[in-house]
Design a protein around this motif. Structure first.
Motif, PDB file in Angstrom:
ATOM      1  N   GLU A  45       0.838  -1.211   0.000  1.00 14.19           N
ATOM      2  CA  GLU A  45       0.000   0.000   0.000  1.00 14.19           C
ATOM      3  C   GLU A  45       0.866   1.251   0.000  1.00 14.19           C
ATOM      4  O   GLU A  45       0.574   2.215  -0.709  1.00 14.19           O
ATOM      5  N   PHE A  46       1.945   1.237   0.806  1.00 16.54           N
ATOM      6  CA  PHE A  46       2.858   2.380   0.827  1.00 16.54           C
ATOM      7  C   PHE A  46       3.487   2.578  -0.544  1.00 16.54           C
ATOM      8  O   PHE A  46       3.642   3.706  -1.010  1.00 16.54           O
ATOM      9  N   GLN A  47       3.857   1.483  -1.188  1.00 19.03           N
ATOM     10  CA  GLN A  47       4.488   1.572  -2.490  1.00 19.03           C
ATOM     11  C   GLN A  47       3.543   2.207  -3.517  1.00 19.03           C
ATOM     12  O   GLN A  47       3.970   2.944  -4.384  1.00 19.03           O
ATOM     13  N   SER A  48       2.259   1.960  -3.406  1.00 16.07           N
ATOM     14  CA  SER A  48       1.311   2.547  -4.361  1.00 16.07           C
ATOM     15  C   SER A  48       1.185   4.057  -4.179  1.00 16.07           C
ATOM     16  O   SER A  48       0.755   4.763  -5.084  1.00 16.07           O
ATOM     17  N   CYS A  49       1.571   4.578  -3.019  1.00 17.31           N
ATOM     18  CA  CYS A  49       1.482   6.016  -2.752  1.00 17.31           C
ATOM     19  C   CYS A  49       2.745   6.772  -3.148  1.00 17.31           C
ATOM     20  O   CYS A  49       2.750   7.996  -3.152  1.00 17.31           O
ATOM     21  N   CYS A  51       4.330   7.369  -5.960  1.00 18.72           N
ATOM     22  CA  CYS A  51       4.262   8.268  -7.120  1.00 18.72           C
ATOM     23  C   CYS A  51       3.604   9.600  -6.734  1.00 18.72           C
ATOM     24  O   CYS A  51       4.102  10.667  -7.079  1.00 18.72           O
ATOM     25  N   ALA A  52       2.489   9.506  -6.030  1.00 19.53           N
ATOM     26  CA  ALA A  52       1.796  10.735  -5.617  1.00 19.53           C
ATOM     27  C   ALA A  52       2.649  11.535  -4.641  1.00 19.53           C
ATOM     28  O   ALA A  52       2.731  12.767  -4.735  1.00 19.53           O
ATOM     29  N   LEU A  53       3.306  10.861  -3.713  1.00 18.73           N
ATOM     30  CA  LEU A  53       4.158  11.569  -2.755  1.00 18.73           C
ATOM     31  C   LEU A  53       5.346  12.219  -3.453  1.00 18.73           C
ATOM     32  O   LEU A  53       5.764  13.313  -3.083  1.00 18.73           O
ATOM     33  N   GLU A  54       5.863  11.559  -4.471  1.00 21.65           N
ATOM     34  CA  GLU A  54       6.970  12.131  -5.227  1.00 21.65           C
ATOM     35  C   GLU A  54       6.524  13.405  -5.936  1.00 21.65           C
ATOM     36  O   GLU A  54       7.218  14.418  -5.928  1.00 21.65           O
ATOM     37  N   ARG A  55       5.324  13.396  -6.535  1.00 26.60           N
ATOM     38  CA  ARG A  55       4.804  14.593  -7.201  1.00 26.60           C
ATOM     39  C   ARG A  55       4.576  15.721  -6.204  1.00 26.60           C
ATOM     40  O   ARG A  55       4.919  16.872  -6.467  1.00 26.60           O
ATOM     41  N   ILE A  56       3.999  15.380  -5.059  1.00 24.25           N
ATOM     42  CA  ILE A  56       3.749  16.407  -4.040  1.00 24.25           C
ATOM     43  C   ILE A  56       5.065  17.020  -3.577  1.00 24.25           C
ATOM     44  O   ILE A  56       5.193  18.244  -3.454  1.00 24.25           O
ATOM     45  N   THR A  57       6.069  16.178  -3.346  1.00 31.34           N
ATOM     46  CA  THR A  57       7.370  16.672  -2.904  1.00 31.34           C
ATOM     47  C   THR A  57       8.003  17.561  -3.972  1.00 31.34           C
ATOM     48  O   THR A  57       8.578  18.612  -3.662  1.00 31.34           O
ATOM     49  N   ARG A  58       7.878  17.163  -5.237  1.00 28.21           N
ATOM     50  CA  ARG A  58       8.430  17.974  -6.324  1.00 28.21           C
ATOM     51  C   ARG A  58       7.751  19.337  -6.358  1.00 28.21           C
ATOM     52  O   ARG A  58       8.402  20.375  -6.490  1.00 28.21           O
ATOM     53  N   PHE A  59       6.411  19.355  -6.247  1.00 30.91           N
ATOM     54  CA  PHE A  59       5.690  20.630  -6.286  1.00 30.91           C
ATOM     55  C   PHE A  59       6.013  21.503  -5.071  1.00 30.91           C
ATOM     56  O   PHE A  59       6.101  22.718  -5.179  1.00 30.91           O
TER      57      PHE A  59
END
Length: 155
Positions: A45-49, A51-59
């Motif tokens: 479940e953590f692994q599925s998140c 990508c979204a966490l990476e985008r949030i961190t980038r933004f």
């Protein structure tokens, strides 16, 4: 677990290991296996998140224009404060000019470089640009009128 089952099963038949201890150990192994399965599903479940966490961190780490916005806001506040002080000073000499007693109620409304567009019945759009400057006191009724041929330009 299968190796333990084979070896411990032989010990149960030969006598050094009791049947109760053997079954208890198997239940312990089963509980450990279920715990590992739960941990594994949580990790998936953590692994599925990620990508979204990476985008949030980038933004969140992108450059910001906060200093420019603060500078613009501060300059607007300074201009408004100066205008308000001037109007308040004028009102002190003639209290009849002020309707409500607040200096902000008589701040001028300033409109300049207005771009407007409206659709034509035949299709298309007509637009116009007013390069002038219009300053109106609050509470004043203003009407802008122009001849149709001169007031329109095609975009």
């Amino acid at each position: 677990v299968s190796i333990y089952t084979g070896i411990a099963g032989m010990q149960v038949f030969e006598g050094p290991l009791s049947l109760g201890m053997f079954l208890t150990n198997l239940q312990t192994f089963e509980a450990i296996g279920q715990a590992y399965a739960s941990i594994w599903s949580s990790l998936l479940e953590f692994q599925s998140c990620f990508c979204a966490l990476e985008r949030i961190t980038r933004f969140m780490n992108m450059p910001i224009d906060l200093q420019q916005r603060m500078g613009s806001n501060n300059s607007s506040r300074k201009v408004t404060t100066v205008l308000g002080n001037e109007i308040f000073a004028l009102q002190q000499g003639d209290p009849d000019k002020c309707c409500s007693g607040f200096a902000d109620d008589v701040l001028p409304i300033l409109v300049q470089n207005v771009l407007f567009k409206y659709p034509l019945r035949s299709g298309g759009v007509v637009c116009g640009l007013s390069k002038g400057k219009l300053e109106v006191q609050q509470g004043t009724l203003v009407s802008l009128v122009a001849r149709m041929a001169r007031a329109r330009r095609r975009c």
